[in-house]
Design an enzyme around this catalytic site. Structure first.
Site, PDB file in Angstrom:
ATOM      1  N   ARG A 174      -5.392  21.393 -11.910  1.00  0.00           N
ATOM      2  CA  ARG A 174      -5.721  21.038 -10.509  1.00  0.00           C
ATOM      3  C   ARG A 174      -5.650  22.245  -9.572  1.00  0.00           C
ATOM      4  O   ARG A 174      -5.293  22.118  -8.403  1.00  0.00           O
ATOM      5  CB  ARG A 174      -4.776  19.947  -9.969  1.00  0.00           C
ATOM      6  CG  ARG A 174      -4.836  18.654 -10.687  1.00  0.00           C
ATOM      7  CD  ARG A 174      -6.168  17.919 -10.557  1.00  0.00           C
ATOM      8  NE  ARG A 174      -6.126  16.733 -11.389  1.00  0.00           N
ATOM      9  CZ  ARG A 174      -6.447  16.729 -12.683  1.00  0.00           C
ATOM     10  NH1 ARG A 174      -6.918  17.830 -13.274  1.00  0.00           N
ATOM     11  NH2 ARG A 174      -6.359  15.649 -13.408  1.00  0.00           N
ATOM     12  N   SER A 225      -4.515  10.008  -6.854  1.00  0.00           N
ATOM     13  CA  SER A 225      -3.104  10.413  -6.872  1.00  0.00           C
ATOM     14  C   SER A 225      -2.813  11.315  -5.681  1.00  0.00           C
ATOM     15  O   SER A 225      -3.571  12.239  -5.405  1.00  0.00           O
ATOM     16  CB  SER A 225      -2.793  11.186  -8.151  1.00  0.00           C
ATOM     17  OG  SER A 225      -3.042  10.374  -9.266  1.00  0.00           O
ATOM     18  N   GLU A 315      -1.671  16.890  -4.355  1.00  0.00           N
ATOM     19  CA  GLU A 315      -3.002  17.163  -4.898  1.00  0.00           C
ATOM     20  C   GLU A 315      -4.009  17.025  -3.743  1.00  0.00           C
ATOM     21  O   GLU A 315      -4.994  17.746  -3.651  1.00  0.00           O
ATOM     22  CB  GLU A 315      -3.300  16.129  -5.991  1.00  0.00           C
ATOM     23  CG  GLU A 315      -4.572  16.389  -6.741  1.00  0.00           C
ATOM     24  CD  GLU A 315      -4.744  15.430  -7.924  1.00  0.00           C
ATOM     25  OE1 GLU A 315      -3.760  15.143  -8.648  1.00  0.00           O
ATOM     26  OE2 GLU A 315      -5.870  14.967  -8.095  1.00  0.00           O
TER      27      GLU A 315
HETATM   28  C1  LIG Z   1      -9.909   6.513  -6.326  1.00  0.00           C
HETATM   29  C2  LIG Z   1      -9.766   7.977  -6.603  1.00  0.00           C
HETATM   30  C3  LIG Z   1      -9.495   8.408  -7.891  1.00  0.00           C
HETATM   31  C4  LIG Z   1      -9.373   9.776  -8.159  1.00  0.00           C
HETATM   32  N1  LIG Z   1      -9.121  10.177  -9.431  1.00  0.00           N
HETATM   33  C5  LIG Z   1      -9.053  11.492  -9.714  1.00  0.00           C
HETATM   34  C6  LIG Z   1      -8.827  11.929 -11.059  1.00  0.00           C
HETATM   35  O1  LIG Z   1      -8.693  11.143 -11.987  1.00  0.00           O
HETATM   36  N2  LIG Z   1      -8.768  13.258 -11.286  1.00  0.00           N
HETATM   37  C7  LIG Z   1      -8.939  14.169 -10.291  1.00  0.00           C
HETATM   38  O2  LIG Z   1      -8.891  15.365 -10.578  1.00  0.00           O
HETATM   39  N3  LIG Z   1      -9.133  13.783  -9.016  1.00  0.00           N
HETATM   40  C8  LIG Z   1      -9.199  12.471  -8.708  1.00  0.00           C
HETATM   41  N4  LIG Z   1      -9.392  12.060  -7.423  1.00  0.00           N
HETATM   42  C9  LIG Z   1      -9.443  13.056  -6.349  1.00  0.00           C
HETATM   43  C10 LIG Z   1     -10.879  13.456  -5.910  1.00  0.00           C
HETATM   44  O3  LIG Z   1     -11.805  12.499  -6.247  1.00  0.00           O
HETATM   45  C11 LIG Z   1     -11.286  14.740  -6.532  1.00  0.00           C
HETATM   46  O4  LIG Z   1     -10.371  15.729  -6.186  1.00  0.00           O
HETATM   47  C12 LIG Z   1     -12.703  15.160  -6.102  1.00  0.00           C
HETATM   48  O5  LIG Z   1     -13.127  16.127  -7.009  1.00  0.00           O
HETATM   49  C13 LIG Z   1     -12.774  15.701  -4.673  1.00  0.00           C
HETATM   50  O6  LIG Z   1     -14.142  15.907  -4.334  1.00  0.00           O
HETATM   51  P1  LIG Z   1     -14.694  15.702  -2.859  1.00  0.00           P
HETATM   52  O7  LIG Z   1     -16.124  16.102  -2.852  1.00  0.00           O
HETATM   53  O8  LIG Z   1     -14.398  14.357  -2.352  1.00  0.00           O
HETATM   54  O9  LIG Z   1     -13.848  16.795  -2.076  1.00  0.00           O
HETATM   55  P2  LIG Z   1     -13.207  16.679  -0.614  1.00  0.00           P
HETATM   56  O10 LIG Z   1     -12.162  15.631  -0.614  1.00  0.00           O
HETATM   57  O11 LIG Z   1     -14.278  16.582   0.400  1.00  0.00           O
HETATM   58  O12 LIG Z   1     -12.530  18.103  -0.488  1.00  0.00           O
HETATM   59  C14 LIG Z   1     -11.421  18.446  -1.300  1.00  0.00           C
HETATM   60  C15 LIG Z   1     -11.159  19.953  -1.118  1.00  0.00           C
HETATM   61  O13 LIG Z   1     -12.255  20.670  -1.667  1.00  0.00           O
HETATM   62  C16 LIG Z   1     -12.746  21.631  -0.713  1.00  0.00           C
HETATM   63  N5  LIG Z   1     -14.192  21.716  -0.955  1.00  0.00           N
HETATM   64  C17 LIG Z   1     -15.073  20.689  -0.996  1.00  0.00           C
HETATM   65  N6  LIG Z   1     -16.311  21.149  -1.270  1.00  0.00           N
HETATM   66  C18 LIG Z   1     -16.193  22.493  -1.401  1.00  0.00           C
HETATM   67  C19 LIG Z   1     -17.140  23.547  -1.687  1.00  0.00           C
HETATM   68  N7  LIG Z   1     -18.434  23.298  -1.902  1.00  0.00           N
HETATM   69  N8  LIG Z   1     -16.660  24.801  -1.754  1.00  0.00           N
HETATM   70  C20 LIG Z   1     -15.344  25.071  -1.549  1.00  0.00           C
HETATM   71  N9  LIG Z   1     -14.425  24.132  -1.265  1.00  0.00           N
HETATM   72  C21 LIG Z   1     -14.847  22.861  -1.198  1.00  0.00           C
HETATM   73  C22 LIG Z   1     -12.402  21.035   0.640  1.00  0.00           C
HETATM   74  O14 LIG Z   1     -12.275  22.033   1.624  1.00  0.00           O
HETATM   75  C23 LIG Z   1     -11.053  20.379   0.354  1.00  0.00           C
HETATM   76  O15 LIG Z   1      -9.994  21.301   0.468  1.00  0.00           O
HETATM   77  C24 LIG Z   1      -9.519  10.707  -7.123  1.00  0.00           C
HETATM   78  C25 LIG Z   1      -9.780  10.260  -5.812  1.00  0.00           C
HETATM   79  C26 LIG Z   1      -9.913   8.903  -5.572  1.00  0.00           C
HETATM   80  C27 LIG Z   1     -10.225   8.434  -4.173  1.00  0.00           C
END
Ligand SMILES: Cc1cc2nc3c(=O)[nH]c(=O)nc-3n(C[C@H](O)[C@H](O)[C@H](O)COP(=O)(O)OP(=O)(O)OC[C@H]3O[C@@H](n4cnc5c(N)ncnc54)[C@H](O)[C@@H]3O)c2cc1C
Length: 324
Positions: A174, A225, A315
């Site tokens: 992570r 999480s 996380e």
């Molecule tokens: C129901 C649920 C289940 C989940 N299960 C998991 C799991 O099993 N495993 C897991 O790893 N995660 C899990 N997550 C967490 C999440 O889905 C992941 O971390 C996901 O990859 C985040 O992507 P996002 O586009 O929503 O990022 P965001 O939430 O929009 O951003 C997260 C971070 O990434 C940065 N960011 C976003 N895009 C970019 C870019 N293009 N360049 C640089 N930085 C950037 C942002 O600044 C921020 O700091 C879960 C979340 C939910 C709601």
């Protein structure tokens, strides 16, 4: 430094950029929490997005790039600057290599790869959010992370667009270089996959999605999480000795185990709650605020600190607080 109004006007003239003033960020987070962005801008073309990014840099105005908002806690006061999103969603395959723009949904990338009979991303099925966010946080599940398949990332490094290889992404559990070098923005990623029978991959992904939907109902306002799991090898011996063998998975101990021992299940602060069935899952019942979320998270950390002497690490990522 330019004023917000000047920055907004220049941004608005970039072809392909959509801008909004005072857009409520709660609309763009899965928690459904977050005050307004002074300016919110998005582009689906890399050229336009990079121009906006460079403008933000040169104006000296605070800015942040977000993706699908599934791993974010945004302050109730919102963000006093520019919130940018790159919404380019292109997915391309060339033999066993797949290239995805950062604004593609991770699930679409998983489905695209499975549809081409390519193994390597099926365990990520059902993880919400976009490809850029997944690379930033090295998303993973069921013993695999996206980092295992990333061969190249196209990034803007604060000065120019360039390609970096997997080693330069500095992936760990992570973690990635992008968490520490906030100026590095992911535009596109290339993944090396392995041929496999489509039906086998599809069945594996469907099983995972069914299990996930039970744990995280699709309408739940949460971030998955809240805390990272803990690496057994990094725990103090006295703490490791208290952990039953059966809770250790792939060398990690779920943060949920420590939280459960510390009485976390069912705790609440206003409209935010720890799920009764999962101590590392915090959700908003619809009336919650970022302040309540922060308070509940601080309480959870304090409990684990008091009981085990351990510091849990979030996380989830914060936006719009004084340290971000
Ligand atoms: C129901 C649920 C289940 C989940 N299960 C998991 C799991 O099993 N495993 C897991 O790893 N995660 C899990 N997550 C967490 C999440 O889905 C992941 O971390 C996901 O990859 C985040 O992507 P996002 O586009 O929503 O990022 P965001 O939430 O929009 O951003 C997260 C971070 O990434 C940065 N960011 C976003 N895009 C970019 C870019 N293009 N360049 C640089 N930085 C950037 C942002 O600044 C921020 O700091 C879960 C979340 C939910 C709601």
């Amino acid at each position: 430094m330019s004023t917000p109004e000047e920055t907004f006007q220049v941004l608005d003239r970039i072809p392909g950029i959509k801008t909004l003033r005072f857009e409520p960020l709660a609309r763009h987070t899965r928690f459904g929490i977050g005050g307004p962005a002074e300016v919110f801008a998005e582009a689906d073309r890399a050229v336009a997005f990079v121009r906006a990014l460079e403008l933000a840099r040169s104006s000296g105005w605070p800015h942040v790039v977000i993706g699908g908002g599934t791993n974010l806690i945004i302050s109730d006061e919102g963000f006093p600057g520019l919130v940018l999103r790159f919404t380019g969603k292109r997915l391309e395959a060339d033999g066993e290599t797949v290239t995805a723009q950062a604004g593609a949904m991770l699930q679409d990338l998983v489905d695209f790869s499975i549809g081409r009979g390519l193994r390597g991303l099926e365990t990520l099925a059902g993880i919400p959010g976009w490809v850029g966010g997944a690379v930033y946080g090295n998303a993973g599940a069921y013993g695999h992370s996206i980092s295992e398949r990333v061969s190249r990332a196209r990034i803007h490094d604060g000065a120019a667009v360039r390609d970096i290889d997997n080693a330069a992404c500095n992936f760990r559990y992570r973690e990635s270089v992008f968490k520490r070098s906030k100026a590095w923005i992911i535009l596109e990623v290339t993944l090396d996959l392995t041929p496999a029978p489509r039906e086998e991959l599809r069945a594996a992904a469907e099983r995972i999605v069914t299990t996930r939907n039970e744990k995280f109902p699709p309408e739940m306002k949460c971030a998955g999480s809240i805390f990272k799991n803990l690496l057994l090898a990094e725990l103090p011996g006295a703490v490791a000795a208290q952990v039953p063998q059966e809770v250790v998975r792939e060398g990690k101990i779920p943060a949920a185990w420590f939280l459960e021992q510390s009485g976390a299940k069912g705790l609440a602060r206003g409209g935010v709650h720890v799920a009764s069935y999962h101590a590392n899952l915090v959700y908003n019942d619809g009336s919650g605020t970022a302040r309540e979320l922060r308070e509940l998270i601080a309480d959870l950390k304090a409990r684990v600190r008091a009981r085990f002497g351990l510091e849990l690490e979030e996380e989830v990522q914060y936006v719009g607080f004084s340290s971000t």
